[in-house]
Design an enzyme around this catalytic site. Structure first.
Site, mmCIF file in Angstrom:
data_model
loop_
_atom_site.group_PDB
_atom_site.id
_atom_site.type_symbol
_atom_site.label_atom_id
_atom_site.label_comp_id
_atom_site.label_asym_id
_atom_site.label_seq_id
_atom_site.Cartn_x
_atom_site.Cartn_y
_atom_site.Cartn_z
ATOM 1 N N TYR A 61 13.285 2.275 13.889
ATOM 2 C CA TYR A 61 12.264 3.015 14.178
ATOM 3 C C TYR A 61 12.368 4.507 13.537
ATOM 4 O O TYR A 61 13.332 5.140 13.914
ATOM 5 C CB TYR A 61 11.928 2.826 15.629
ATOM 6 C CG TYR A 61 10.587 2.178 15.818
ATOM 7 C CD1 TYR A 61 9.470 2.660 15.458
ATOM 8 C CD2 TYR A 61 10.835 0.914 16.282
ATOM 9 C CE1 TYR A 61 8.009 2.110 15.546
ATOM 10 C CE2 TYR A 61 9.412 0.293 16.522
ATOM 11 C CZ TYR A 61 8.309 0.858 16.391
ATOM 12 O OH TYR A 61 7.127 -0.026 16.530
ATOM 13 N N GLU A 63 9.231 6.898 13.717
ATOM 14 C CA GLU A 63 7.927 7.670 13.495
ATOM 15 C C GLU A 63 8.196 9.113 13.201
ATOM 16 O O GLU A 63 9.088 9.676 13.890
ATOM 17 C CB GLU A 63 7.407 7.241 14.936
ATOM 18 C CG GLU A 63 6.801 5.836 15.162
ATOM 19 C CD GLU A 63 6.193 5.708 16.828
ATOM 20 O OE1 GLU A 63 6.324 6.769 17.327
ATOM 21 O OE2 GLU A 63 5.476 4.612 16.628
ATOM 22 N N ASP A 207 -8.607 5.853 -6.207
ATOM 23 C CA ASP A 207 -7.765 4.695 -5.603
ATOM 24 C C ASP A 207 -7.144 4.066 -6.960
ATOM 25 O O ASP A 207 -7.860 3.320 -7.540
ATOM 26 C CB ASP A 207 -8.619 4.009 -5.027
ATOM 27 C CG ASP A 207 -8.360 2.582 -4.326
ATOM 28 O OD1 ASP A 207 -6.764 2.398 -4.714
ATOM 29 O OD2 ASP A 207 -8.826 1.818 -3.547
ATOM 30 N N THR A 233 -1.307 1.153 -4.260
ATOM 31 C CA THR A 233 -0.471 0.221 -3.787
ATOM 32 C C THR A 233 0.966 0.220 -4.509
ATOM 33 O O THR A 233 0.774 0.730 -5.820
ATOM 34 C CB THR A 233 -0.919 -1.390 -3.813
ATOM 35 O OG1 THR A 233 -1.291 -1.425 -5.328
ATOM 36 C CG2 THR A 233 -2.302 -1.596 -3.391
ATOM 37 N N LYS A 236 1.491 -3.840 -7.378
ATOM 38 C CA LYS A 236 0.807 -4.365 -8.472
ATOM 39 C C LYS A 236 1.550 -4.236 -9.711
ATOM 40 O O LYS A 236 2.786 -4.587 -9.851
ATOM 41 C CB LYS A 236 -0.766 -3.941 -8.394
ATOM 42 C CG LYS A 236 -1.204 -4.447 -7.059
ATOM 43 C CD LYS A 236 -2.807 -4.043 -7.005
ATOM 44 C CE LYS A 236 -3.205 -4.735 -5.607
ATOM 45 N NZ LYS A 236 -4.794 -4.039 -5.236
ATOM 46 N N ARG A 242 5.802 -4.518 -1.403
ATOM 47 C CA ARG A 242 4.331 -4.469 -0.979
ATOM 48 C C ARG A 242 4.380 -3.210 -0.044
ATOM 49 O O ARG A 242 5.175 -3.004 0.806
ATOM 50 C CB ARG A 242 4.178 -5.864 -0.210
ATOM 51 C CG ARG A 242 2.817 -5.918 0.335
ATOM 52 C CD ARG A 242 2.498 -7.426 0.494
ATOM 53 N NE ARG A 242 2.351 -8.158 -0.761
ATOM 54 C CZ ARG A 242 1.463 -8.145 -1.576
ATOM 55 N NH1 ARG A 242 0.320 -7.779 -1.097
ATOM 56 N NH2 ARG A 242 1.508 -8.999 -2.833
#
Ligand SMILES: *Cc1c(COP(=O)(O)O)cnc(C)c1O
Length: 421
Positions: A61, A63, A207, A233, A236, A242
């Site tokens: 974790y 954060e 984008d 992303t 691609k 991913r």
């Protein structure tokens, strides 16, 4: 259920513990190896990146941001995130980078959160002309929470109608103008869009999910010098794990970081963040730059070969990794073409063409991309063969013929093995 050197010893462990899921991993590996992967948004990521995804970083974790975490024990993951950020800034010449978004859609949600309030007006590319769901679809948060005004392409040349875009911007005074799409085969004139944004005082958001890999490989011009913010992303053409990423001007860095965490995400997926770092290093190599050029060259040959079969490439061809093909001349619609190609082991998608007379569920087109096949090592001779395989599949309603075609497809892919020992 062993039998794959690719997955390694942990796979044998999984096979014993959970044969149901192990079987799926194996058959998906086989599917990716045997069939022809022409989905324009997919690629084959490297084994080095898979090593990060299957690592203990997944347990952590973290954060917050490096040096400012809400949990202890983040010394090691901090190093990975700092490397990812530094590599992103250096590869793209960006002033600020946030490497935490879980996906492209998450990155886009953060962009809206950083620059707008619900109800604000945003100008974005219309979905039927290639825009993404997060650019204002009524079924997405973007269309539900924002007043989205859409621009499209010109009917004569199927290129973005910059005059319409400017007129709509002047008339609607949007807070933000989004460019970038999922099915636009041409380059975008970022300089023109910057000028329109300046004229109306809008944030320029690009984008770049689809084409950022081509930018990383220096094969097409970059939006980074022009845009206030660029989201994308990482899986691609970029060929990473991913995930998503956001680059911005330094002045917007704090707003972006707050929008990602705590604005819309909790803990980042640190295994994916490490994978993004590895991907960015791969993208900085000369081999990747050659790859990016080959992806475009291959797509141009594939589009030309489909045109030679009587179909029509939207906007006259492609300058990127994807081509949109109007298949009305075949008298077969996009939905049926998609199914027939699938039966022949050719994986692509039906896609609306601009001003499509068919419904979005049927369409008059297909979209093909060359990111994955180029990673496999295929070149222009194979693209010509693929063009003819697609044409023969679309023309056939006979299951036996399609099964024979599938055999030909498997012979082709067998010459370009992926994820072998
Ligand atoms: C793929 C894509 C996205 C969404 O990415 P996900 O990782 O699937 O959420 C957003 N915008 C554009 C233009 C895309 O092509």
């Amino acid at each position: 259920m062993s039998g794959t050197p690719f997955y390694g010893p942990d796979f044998d462990l999984l096979s014993r513990q959970d044969p149901d899921i192990a079987a799926i991993l194996l058959s998906e590996l086989r599917r990716q190896q045997r069939d022809l992967q022409l989905i324009a948004s997919e690629n084959f990521t490297s084994r080095a990146i898979f090593a990060t995804l299957g690592s203990t970083l997944s347990n952590k974790y973290a954060e917050g941001y490096p040096g400012k975490r809400y949990y202890g024990g983040c010394e090691e993951v901090d190093k990975a995130e700092i490397i990812a950020i530094d590599r992103a800034k250096s590869l793209f010449g960006a002033e600020h980078a946030n490497v935490q978004p879980h996906s492209g859609a998450s990155a886009n949600l953060a962009v809206y959160a950083a620059f707008t309030k619900p109800g604000d007006t945003i100008l974005a590319m219309s979905l039927p002309h290639g825009g993404h769901l997060t650019h204002g679809s009524k079924v997405s948060f973007s269309g539900k929470w924002f007043n989205i005004v859409s621009y499209g392409v010109r009917q004569d040349n199927e290129l973005i109608d910059y005059d319409e875009l400017r007129d709509l911007a002047i008339k609607n005074q949007p807070k933000m103008i989004c460019s970038g799409a999922t099915a636009y085969p041409s380059l975008i004139d970022f300089e023109k869009i910057r000028a329109i944004c300046d004229e109306v005082g809008a944030i320029m958001w690009v984008d770049a999910a689809h084409f950022i890999g081509l930018v990383a490989g220096k094969a097409i011009p970059s939006p980074v010098p022009y845009a206030d913010v660029v989201s994308f992303t990482t899986h691609k053409v970029l060929r990473g794990p991913r995930g998503g990423m956001i680059l911005s001007k330094a002045e917007h860095g704090a707003a972006i970081d707050k929008a990602v965490f705590p604005g819309m995400q909790g803990g980042p997926i640190m295994s994916a963040v490490a994978g993004k770092a590895v991907a960015l290093k791969e993208c900085a190599q000369p081999e990747y730059q050659q790859y990016a050029k080959n992806v475009i060259a291959n797509c141009q040959v594939l589009a030309a070969s489909l045109e030679a079969e009587g179909m029509r490439a939207v906007s006259g061809g492609t300058q990127t990794h994807l081509a949109l093909i109007d298949i009305r001349s075949t008298n077969v619609n996009g939905k049926v073409a998609d199914q027939r190609c699938g039966a022949a082991g050719i994986v692509l998608n039906k896609n609306a063409i601009p001003f499509d007379p068919e419904s979005p569920a049927v369409t008059s087109g297909i979209r093909v991309g060359t990111a994955a096949t180029t990673t496999q090592g295929m070149g222009t001779p194979e693209m010509k063969v693929i063009g003819s395989l697609i044409a023969r599949a679309i023309a056939s309603d006979d299951e036996k013929v399609l099964a024979r075609l599938r055999g030909e497809v498997h012979e082709l892919t067998a010459r370009f093995p992926i994820y072998s020992a």
